[in-house]
Design a protein around this motif. Structure first.
Motif, PDB file in Angstrom:
ATOM      1  N   PHE A 291       0.849  -1.195   0.000  1.00  0.00           N
ATOM      2  CA  PHE A 291       0.000   0.000   0.000  1.00  0.00           C
ATOM      3  C   PHE A 291       0.884   1.244   0.000  1.00  0.00           C
ATOM      4  CE2 PHE A 291      -2.574  -3.328   1.751  1.00  0.00           C
ATOM      5  CZ  PHE A 291      -3.864  -3.068   1.312  1.00  0.00           C
ATOM      6  N   THR A 292       0.375   2.292  -0.619  1.00  0.00           N
ATOM      7  CA  THR A 292       1.065   3.578  -0.573  1.00  0.00           C
ATOM      8  C   THR A 292       0.120   4.620   0.001  1.00  0.00           C
ATOM      9  OG1 THR A 292       2.299   5.211  -1.866  1.00  0.00           O
ATOM     10  CG2 THR A 292       0.379   4.246  -2.918  1.00  0.00           C
ATOM     11  N   VAL A 293       0.699   5.672   0.591  1.00  0.00           N
ATOM     12  CA  VAL A 293      -0.094   6.743   1.189  1.00  0.00           C
ATOM     13  C   VAL A 293      -0.345   7.819   0.140  1.00  0.00           C
ATOM     14  CG1 VAL A 293      -0.181   8.531   2.956  1.00  0.00           C
ATOM     15  CG2 VAL A 293       0.854   6.316   3.477  1.00  0.00           C
ATOM     16  N   GLU A 294      -1.598   8.119  -0.080  1.00  0.00           N
ATOM     17  CA  GLU A 294      -1.963   9.225  -0.963  1.00  0.00           C
ATOM     18  C   GLU A 294      -2.011  10.490  -0.108  1.00  0.00           C
ATOM     19  OE1 GLU A 294      -6.043   9.881  -2.659  1.00  0.00           O
ATOM     20  OE2 GLU A 294      -5.024   9.215  -4.503  1.00  0.00           O
ATOM     21  N   ALA A 295      -1.050  11.391  -0.334  1.00  0.00           N
ATOM     22  CA  ALA A 295      -0.848  12.530   0.566  1.00  0.00           C
ATOM     23  C   ALA A 295      -2.080  13.429   0.670  1.00  0.00           C
ATOM     24  CB  ALA A 295       0.356  13.338   0.101  1.00  0.00           C
ATOM     25  N   LYS A 296      -2.738  13.716  -0.449  1.00  0.00           N
ATOM     26  CA  LYS A 296      -3.848  14.677  -0.435  1.00  0.00           C
ATOM     27  C   LYS A 296      -5.031  14.177   0.384  1.00  0.00           C
ATOM     28  CE  LYS A 296      -2.790  16.908  -4.860  1.00  0.00           C
ATOM     29  NZ  LYS A 296      -3.284  17.217  -6.233  1.00  0.00           N
TER      30      LYS A 296
ATOM     31  N   LEU B  34      -8.450  -7.768  -6.813  1.00  0.00           N
ATOM     32  CA  LEU B  34      -8.834  -7.570  -5.417  1.00  0.00           C
ATOM     33  C   LEU B  34      -8.076  -6.424  -4.743  1.00  0.00           C
ATOM     34  CD1 LEU B  34      -9.206 -11.248  -4.163  1.00  0.00           C
ATOM     35  CD2 LEU B  34     -11.013  -9.646  -4.788  1.00  0.00           C
ATOM     36  N   VAL B  35      -6.758  -6.409  -4.898  1.00  0.00           N
ATOM     37  CA  VAL B  35      -5.947  -5.407  -4.199  1.00  0.00           C
ATOM     38  C   VAL B  35      -6.299  -4.008  -4.666  1.00  0.00           C
ATOM     39  CG1 VAL B  35      -3.601  -4.595  -3.781  1.00  0.00           C
ATOM     40  CG2 VAL B  35      -4.089  -7.039  -3.795  1.00  0.00           C
ATOM     41  N   GLY B  36      -6.605  -3.863  -5.937  1.00  0.00           N
ATOM     42  CA  GLY B  36      -6.954  -2.541  -6.459  1.00  0.00           C
ATOM     43  C   GLY B  36      -8.177  -1.949  -5.800  1.00  0.00           C
ATOM     44  N   GLU B  37      -9.007  -2.793  -5.174  1.00  0.00           N
ATOM     45  CA  GLU B  37     -10.224  -2.306  -4.522  1.00  0.00           C
ATOM     46  C   GLU B  37     -10.022  -2.028  -3.031  1.00  0.00           C
ATOM     47  OE1 GLU B  37     -13.388  -5.018  -5.263  1.00  0.00           O
ATOM     48  OE2 GLU B  37     -13.046  -5.089  -7.435  1.00  0.00           O
ATOM     49  N   LEU B  38      -8.862  -2.366  -2.488  1.00  0.00           N
ATOM     50  CA  LEU B  38      -8.610  -2.182  -1.052  1.00  0.00           C
ATOM     51  C   LEU B  38      -8.139  -0.765  -0.760  1.00  0.00           C
ATOM     52  CD1 LEU B  38      -6.851  -5.524  -0.064  1.00  0.00           C
ATOM     53  CD2 LEU B  38      -9.129  -4.769   0.608  1.00  0.00           C
ATOM     54  N   THR B  39      -8.919  -0.038   0.002  1.00  0.00           N
ATOM     55  CA  THR B  39      -8.587   1.333   0.368  1.00  0.00           C
ATOM     56  C   THR B  39      -9.066   1.588   1.794  1.00  0.00           C
ATOM     57  OG1 THR B  39      -8.871   2.067  -1.911  1.00  0.00           O
ATOM     58  CG2 THR B  39      -8.868   3.765  -0.236  1.00  0.00           C
ATOM     59  N   THR B  40      -8.266   2.292   2.567  1.00  0.00           N
ATOM     60  CA  THR B  40      -8.685   2.675   3.914  1.00  0.00           C
ATOM     61  C   THR B  40      -8.038   3.998   4.283  1.00  0.00           C
ATOM     62  OG1 THR B  40      -8.891   1.923   6.209  1.00  0.00           O
ATOM     63  CG2 THR B  40      -6.796   1.493   5.119  1.00  0.00           C
TER      64      THR B  40
ATOM     65  N   LYS C  21      -5.190   8.628   2.381  1.00  0.00           N
ATOM     66  CA  LYS C  21      -5.717   7.284   2.221  1.00  0.00           C
ATOM     67  C   LYS C  21      -4.605   6.304   1.883  1.00  0.00           C
ATOM     68  CE  LYS C  21     -10.503   8.184   0.851  1.00  0.00           C
ATOM     69  NZ  LYS C  21     -11.536   7.953  -0.194  1.00  0.00           N
ATOM     70  N   LEU C  22      -4.824   5.041   2.264  1.00  0.00           N
ATOM     71  CA  LEU C  22      -3.912   3.965   1.899  1.00  0.00           C
ATOM     72  C   LEU C  22      -4.481   3.267   0.673  1.00  0.00           C
ATOM     73  CD1 LEU C  22      -3.249   2.565   5.480  1.00  0.00           C
ATOM     74  CD2 LEU C  22      -1.757   4.014   4.120  1.00  0.00           C
ATOM     75  N   ILE C  23      -3.713   3.284  -0.403  1.00  0.00           N
ATOM     76  CA  ILE C  23      -4.161   2.752  -1.682  1.00  0.00           C
ATOM     77  C   ILE C  23      -3.379   1.482  -2.002  1.00  0.00           C
ATOM     78  CG2 ILE C  23      -4.542   3.260  -4.122  1.00  0.00           C
ATOM     79  CD1 ILE C  23      -6.042   5.113  -2.234  1.00  0.00           C
ATOM     80  N   GLY C  24      -4.052   0.416  -2.373  1.00  0.00           N
ATOM     81  CA  GLY C  24      -3.384  -0.832  -2.711  1.00  0.00           C
ATOM     82  C   GLY C  24      -2.586  -0.723  -3.996  1.00  0.00           C
TER      83      GLY C  24
ATOM     84  N   LEU D 236      -5.610  -2.329  11.331  1.00  0.00           N
ATOM     85  CA  LEU D 236      -4.267  -2.679  11.796  1.00  0.00           C
ATOM     86  C   LEU D 236      -3.196  -2.017  10.936  1.00  0.00           C
ATOM     87  CD1 LEU D 236      -4.796  -6.492  12.477  1.00  0.00           C
ATOM     88  CD2 LEU D 236      -4.394  -4.725  14.204  1.00  0.00           C
ATOM     89  N   LEU D 237      -3.430  -1.976   9.628  1.00  0.00           N
ATOM     90  CA  LEU D 237      -2.451  -1.363   8.727  1.00  0.00           C
ATOM     91  C   LEU D 237      -2.270   0.115   9.040  1.00  0.00           C
ATOM     92  CD1 LEU D 237      -0.620  -1.707   6.215  1.00  0.00           C
ATOM     93  CD2 LEU D 237      -2.601  -1.074   4.823  1.00  0.00           C
ATOM     94  N   ALA D 238      -3.388   0.838   9.218  1.00  0.00           N
ATOM     95  CA  ALA D 238      -3.302   2.261   9.545  1.00  0.00           C
ATOM     96  C   ALA D 238      -2.612   2.473  10.894  1.00  0.00           C
ATOM     97  CB  ALA D 238      -4.695   2.879   9.554  1.00  0.00           C
ATOM     98  N   ALA D 239      -2.921   1.602  11.863  1.00  0.00           N
ATOM     99  CA  ALA D 239      -2.291   1.713  13.190  1.00  0.00           C
ATOM    100  C   ALA D 239      -0.786   1.480  13.102  1.00  0.00           C
ATOM    101  CB  ALA D 239      -2.921   0.709  14.150  1.00  0.00           C
ATOM    102  N   ALA D 240      -0.373   0.528  12.272  1.00  0.00           N
ATOM    103  CA  ALA D 240       1.056   0.259  12.102  1.00  0.00           C
ATOM    104  C   ALA D 240       1.766   1.466  11.513  1.00  0.00           C
ATOM    105  CB  ALA D 240       1.252  -0.956  11.191  1.00  0.00           C
TER     106      ALA D 240
END
Length: 691
Positions: A338-343, A358-364, A346-349, A371-375
Motif C-alpha cells: 500500500f502507498t499513502v496518498e498525501a492529499k 482484489l488489491v486494487g479495490e482495497l482502500t482505507t 488514504k492507503l491505496i493498494g 491494523l495497517l493504519a495503526a502500524a
C-alpha cells in the motif's frame, strides 16, 4: 631502528585500526532506512581513527566545505553516503582480516578508552567555559593519542615491546624517537595539519606536553587539550595535579573542577578496559570479527536487493519484485503493498499482475482503526493474532482473505520522517511474528522503502511535467520551437566569425560554435527520446572527457567571472563503458549551472572517485561542487521537475530535468546536497563497467 615517516600515506591510512564496535555501529546504520550526518557524527566521534579517515576523504573530495569550528559534521555533510559506507566496509574488512594477540587487543582497548576520556573531557570543558566550537574541542580531545594508534597499527609488536605504554608522555615520545625516528605527537601534527583547517587543533596536540605554567596564556583550545591530558592520566581518581591544572588554566576552584570531573566520568567510566583479563578481550574481538563479517555480508545482500528493486521499471514491476523478495525471505503466504496518498491521507493498494482485481479495490483511511493504519501511525509492527475476528475492522478481515493466511502482520514503510506506505503479509501462526522484528527483515524493509521513495518521486516528477506542459508532449514542442531560432543564430554566426577573425576576440567564435553544436545535439537527442538506445556506448576515459569539458568552458563561462575551477581526478579510474555524448552534456550543464550560481571569484571543484561496494560492484562517483549561496529548500524539493529553476526569474528551468533524463538513460543516479553555508554539490554515480 625502524624509520617511520610522520606523514601518513593513503595506504597507511587504510591500514589504521578502527574500533570494531564503531565499525559495527556504522555498518548497522548503513543498513537502516535512513541516517543523517548527525546520526553518523555521534557514532564516528567514538573513534579517532575513523574521524581521521573521514576528514582525509573530505579534504580530497570537498575541501572547501570543511568548517574548522565543526570539522567532522561539515565533512560528513559534504561526503556522499557511498563514501562513508565504503570507509566503514574497508575498516571492518581490515579488522576481520587481522590476527590479534591478547596483549595487542588489550593495548588497543586502552588507546580507544583514553581517546574517549580525552574527547568527553574536552567537550565538557568547552561547554563549561562557553567555548564557541565544542565539536572542535571534542575532536581535539579525541585525537590526543591518534599518533600512538598510528604507530601501533603499523608496527604492533615492536611498539608493544619497545614502548608498551598507552598513555601519552614525554618519556613515551623519547622512546618512540629511538625506535621509529619520530613520535606520536609529530605523527598527529602532520595528520591534522594535512587537513589545512583554520584551527589551533594541530598546535593543541603538538604542545600537549608543555608545562602547565607555559600554557596559561595559550589559546583556549590548547588549554582544553592540556587539561584533558591530565584527566586521561587519572580518569578514575581526582588528584591534586588535575585540581592544580584546572585552577592555573581556567581559574576553576575545587568544587567546579570536581563537578566537571564527575560529569565527564559518568560518560566514560563504563568504557573502562581494565575490567577482566586480556583473554576476555581477545574473545570479545573474536565475537566482533564474526559480527563484522555478518554485517558486511548483510550489506552486500542489501545492495543486491536494492539493485533488483531499483531496476524494476514501473509500479507493477516494483510490486512484483518486492513481493517475490518478501515471499522468498519469510514464511508469508502472500504480500500486499500500500502507498499513502498525501492529499486524501488514504492507503491505496498497489497490485501486482496476479493481485489486480482484489488489491486494487482495497482502500482505507490513514486515521482508521485498521491494523495497517495503526502500524503506519505508530511506526510499529501490528498483527491480527491477538484479536477475535469480530473485533477486527472489515478492511482487516478482507486483508486477511487477500493475504491467504490465518492472520496478517502489517509493516510500516518509512524513509527518514516520510511515511511512504505499508506491507501486509499473510501468516499461518503467531509464532512467525517474531521473525519480522529481525535485522534481516528490517534490512529488507529499508531497501524497499528507499526504492519505493524513488519510484514515488519519479511518478510525481512525471505528473508535474504533464501538468506544467498541459500535455505529455512538452519536450518535443520545445525542441521544435527552439530549433527555428537556433538555425537563424547559426546562420548569423558565419558573419560574426568573419568580423572576429584577426581580433583579440577571435577565440570566442569557436567556443560559441561548439555551444550551438552542443544545443543541436541535445535537441536531436530529445526529439528522438523514444530511441535512446541509438546513442552509442563506448569505452570512455571519464577523467579525460571531464578535463576537456572544463577547458571548453574556461573562455566563456569561468574566465569572465574569474571563477576558479579545481579538478581532482582519481588516477586509478579505468575506461568505463557508457554514452560519452550524454556524459559530456550532463557535466556541461552542471558546470554552467554552478558558474551561474556564483559571484565573481567563486570556486568550483570537479572530483572523480572509483569505489567498490561490499558485493564487489564498481562505481564512479563524480562530484560538481560550488561555494555559492545554496538552493532554497522549496526549490530543492522539485529540483528535477521540468519547470523548476534554481536561477531565478527569466530562466526556462528545463536544464536539470534534461540532466535527470540523461542520467537515467546511462543507468546512473544523481543527488544534490545544498546549504547556504557550504554551497551546492551534485553527485553522479555511474556503474563502472569495464569498457
Amino acid at each position: 631502528m625502524t624509520v617511520v615517516s610522520s606523514h601518513i600515506s593513503a595506504r597507511e591510512m587504510r591500514s589504521l585500526l578502527s574500533s570494531p564496535h564503531v565499525a559495527a555501529q556504522l555498518l548497522g546504520a548503513c543498513q537502516g532506512e535512513a541516517f543523517s550526518p548527525q546520526d553518523l557524527q555521534q557514532i564516528i566521534l567514538q573513534d579517532s581513527v575513523f574521524c581521521a579517515k573521514v576528514l582525509n576523504a573530505a579534504v580530497i573530495t570537498c575541501p572547501d566545505r570543511i568548517d574548522p569550528g565543526a570539522p567532522l559534521s561539515s565533512a560528513l555533510a559534504g561526503l556522499s553516503l557511498p563514501v562513508i559506507k565504503n570507509l566503514a566496509i574497508q575498516s571492518a574488512k581490515h579488522l576481520v582480516e587481522t590476527s590479534f594477540t591478547a596483549r595487542q587487543v588489550q593495548f588497543m582497548r586502552e588507546l580507544w578508552f583514553y581517546s574517549q576520556v580525552g574527547s568527553i573531557s574536552a567537550r565538557c570543558l568547552a561547554e563549561a567555559i562557553s567555548y564557541p566550537d565544542p565539536e572542535e574541542a571534542q575532536l581535539t580531545g579525541l585525537l590526543l593519542n591518534v599518533g600512538m594508534m598510528t604507530l601501533f597499527s603499523q608496527h604492533p609488536e615492536k611498539y608493544l615491546h619497545d614502548i608498551g605504554s598507552s598513555l601519552s608522555s614525554k618519556e613515551v615520545r623519547g622512546q618512540e624517537q629511538i625506535s621509529f625516528a619520530t613520535d606520536h605527537l609529530q605523527v598527529a601534527d602532520a595528520l591534522i595539519s594535512g587537513w589545512q583547517l583554520e584551527s589551533f587543533m594541530a598546535d593543541a596536540v603538538s604542545f600537549l606536553h608543555l608545562d602547565i605554567a607555559r600554557c596559561q596564556e595559550a589559546s583556549p583550545l590548547i588549554r582544553i587539550a592540556r587539561l584533558s591530558l591530565e584527566i586521561c592520566r587519572s580518569p578514575f581518581v581526582l588528584n591534586e595535579k588535575i585540581l592544580s591544572a584546572a585552577d592555573q588554566l581556567f581559574g576553576f576552584n575545587k568544587s567546579a573542577t570536581k563537578d566537571l570531573y564527575t560529569l565527564a566520568g559518568k560518560s566514560y567510566r563504563s568504557l573502562s578496559p581494565f575490567n577482566g583479563d586480556e583473554e576476555d578481550g581477545l574473545k570479545e574481538i573474536g565475537r566482533m570479527q564474526k559480527r563484522l563479517t555478518s554485517l558486511v555480508f548483510n550489506l552486500a545482500e542489501q545492495e543486491g536487493i536494492s539493485t533488483q528493486l531499483f531496476d524494476a521499471a514501473g509500479v507493477e514491476s516494483f510490486v512484483a519484485t518486492a513481493r517475490h523478495l518478501y515471499l522468498h525471505n519469510t514464511t508469508a503466504q502472500e504480500a500486499v503493498f500500500f502507498t499513502v496518498e498525501a492529499k486524501s491521507s488514504k492507503l491505496i493498494g498497489l497490485p501486482s499482475a496476479k493481485q489486480a482485481r482484489l488489491v486494487g479495490e482495497l482502500t482505507t483511511s490513514l486515521s482508521s482503526g485498521s491494523l495497517l493504519a495503526a502500524a503506519l501511525r505508530s511506526d510499529k509492527i501490528r498483527h491480527s493474532f491477538d484479536f477475535d475476528s469480530f473485533n477486527l475492522s472489515l478492511f482487516d478481515r478482507q486483508l486477511i482473505r487477500v493475504c491467504k493466511g490465518q492472520g496478517v502482520v502489517c509493516l510500516p514503510l518509512r524513509l527518514g520522517g516520510q511515511l511512504l506506505g505499508g506491507i501486509a503479509l499473510g501468516l499461518e501462526n503467531k509464532s512467525e511474528i517474531e521473525f519480522f522484528n529481525s535485522s534481516r527483515i528490517q534490512m529488507l524493509n529499508a531497501a524497499v522503502a528507499r526504492a519505493l521513495a524513488s519510484l514515488l518521486a519519479g511518478r510525481a516528477a512525471t505528473s508535474g511535467a504533464q501538468t506544467a506542459g498541459d500535455d505529455a508532449n512538452l519536450i518535443p514542442k520545445l525542441v521544435h520551437e527552439v530549433s527555428n531560432p537556433l538555425t537563424i543564430i547559426n546562420n548569423y554566426m558565419s558573419a560574426v566569425g568573419t568580423l572576429l577573425t584577426g581580433t583579440e576576440h577571435e577565440e570566442i567564435f569557436p567556443a560559441i560554435e561548439n555551444e550551438i553544436k552542443r544545443i543541436g545535439e541535445i535537441l536531436k537527442y530529445y526529439s528522438q527520446l523514444k530511441d535512446t538506445q541509438q546513442v552509442p556506448e563506448s569505452a570512455v576515459d571519464l577523467n579525460a572527457l571531464l578535463s576537456s569539458v572544463v577547458e571548453s568552458l574556461k573562455p566563456t563561462v569561468f574566465s569572465p567571472k574569474k571563477i576558479e575551477i579545481f579538478t581532482d581526478f582519481d588516477p586509478s579510474l579505468w575506461s568505463v563503458k557508457t554514452k560519452s555524448l550524454l556524459i559530456k552534456q550532463i557535466f556541461v550543464n552542471l558546470l554552467k549551472n554552478a558558474a551561474e550560481a556564483l559571484d565573481k571569484n567563486g570556486k568550483i571543484s570537479l572530483v572523480t572517485r572509483l569505489y567498490t561496494t561490499a558485493n564487489g560492484r564498481h562505481y564512479v562517483d563524480i562530484r560538481v561542487q560550488d561555494n555559492g549561496p545554496g538552493i532554497a529548500a522549496e526549490v530543492k524539493e522539485k529540483l528535477f521537475s521540468p519547470v523548476t529553476s534554481t536561477k531565478g526569474e527569466g530562466h526556462a528551468g528545463l536544464g536539470l530535468n534534461i540532466v535527470k533524463g540523461m542520467v537515467d538513460d546511462i543507468g546512473a543516479t544523481i543527488s544534490c546536497h545544498s546549504s547556504a553555508e557550504f554551497g551546492t554539490s551534485f553527485n553522479l554515480v555511474i556503474p563502472a563497467i569495464d569498457g
